[in-house]
Motif scaffolding. Sequence first.
Motif, PDB file in Angstrom:
ATOM      1  N   ALA A   1       0.752   5.350   1.426  1.00 35.59           N
ATOM      2  CA  ALA A   1       0.101   6.136   2.469  1.00 35.59           C
ATOM      3  C   ALA A   1       0.742   7.511   2.577  1.00 35.59           C
ATOM      4  O   ALA A   1       1.889   7.711   2.179  1.00 35.59           O
ATOM      5  CB  ALA A   1       0.202   5.411   3.812  1.00 35.59           C
TER       6      ALA A   1
ATOM      7  N   LYS B   1       0.831  -1.214   0.000  1.00 40.02           N
ATOM      8  CA  LYS B   1       0.000   0.000   0.000  1.00 40.02           C
ATOM      9  C   LYS B   1       0.864   1.262   0.000  1.00 40.02           C
ATOM     10  O   LYS B   1       2.024   1.248   0.386  1.00 40.02           O
ATOM     11  CB  LYS B   1      -0.884   0.033   1.251  1.00 40.02           C
TER      12      LYS B   1
ATOM     13  N   ILE C   1      -2.470   8.823   9.560  1.00 46.63           N
ATOM     14  CA  ILE C   1      -2.164   8.142   8.289  1.00 46.63           C
ATOM     15  C   ILE C   1      -3.412   8.038   7.434  1.00 46.63           C
ATOM     16  O   ILE C   1      -4.510   7.785   7.947  1.00 46.63           O
ATOM     17  CB  ILE C   1      -1.541   6.744   8.551  1.00 46.63           C
ATOM     18  N   GLU C   2      -3.229   8.265   6.147  1.00 47.88           N
ATOM     19  CA  GLU C   2      -4.298   8.100   5.163  1.00 47.88           C
ATOM     20  C   GLU C   2      -3.749   7.211   4.050  1.00 47.88           C
ATOM     21  O   GLU C   2      -2.670   7.476   3.518  1.00 47.88           O
ATOM     22  CB  GLU C   2      -4.707   9.437   4.565  1.00 47.88           C
ATOM     23  N   MET C   3      -4.494   6.170   3.729  1.00 50.49           N
ATOM     24  CA  MET C   3      -4.081   5.291   2.635  1.00 50.49           C
ATOM     25  C   MET C   3      -4.397   5.983   1.310  1.00 50.49           C
ATOM     26  O   MET C   3      -5.404   6.660   1.182  1.00 50.49           O
ATOM     27  CB  MET C   3      -4.794   3.948   2.722  1.00 50.49           C
TER      28      MET C   3
ATOM     29  N   THR D   1      -4.340   0.918  11.273  1.00 47.11           N
ATOM     30  CA  THR D   1      -5.073   1.185  10.036  1.00 47.11           C
ATOM     31  C   THR D   1      -6.560   1.379  10.261  1.00 47.11           C
ATOM     32  O   THR D   1      -7.259   1.865   9.380  1.00 47.11           O
ATOM     33  CB  THR D   1      -4.857   0.044   9.016  1.00 47.11           C
TER      34      THR D   1
END
Length: 139
Positions: free
Chosen positions: A40, A38, A135-137, A105
């Motif tokens: 982020a 991923k 945190i933002e994915m 998450t």
Amino acid sequence: MKKTIFSLTAAIILLSCNQKNENLPQQNLSTNSDLLGKKAVITFPEMKAEVIYHKDSTLHWKTTDKKGVVNEGDEKMDYQKLSENLHFLNWIEKDGWTVSQIVDTKVGTVKAFWSFADESSPRGKRKSLFVDGKIEMVK
């Protein structure tokens, strides 16, 4: 002895994250809570970090501080999935800067511990600090 201290410190950080996150609104950042593979964006008080967590246990990071200064690198990371939503990561950068993170998450938080060279420090000429981030994915 150092391994025991490290394990104890990691457990304390994990418990701290769990206790503090109980009162935060729950949100799912992703239907798949895996972190590897991923991208982020992590927002810390003094900088923003764009991170790619590769599945081969490497990561790419790019930070931009409040003055617009950009740094980036590719690192070999150690990774441990602690639970469905909690991820523990650690890496040592080429200049010796050491980063440990617990990423949640589910609620979108990062609890980071940084250790770095500081010639004025009487503690092994190193300094450390805890930093909280969001945190933002990235899709």
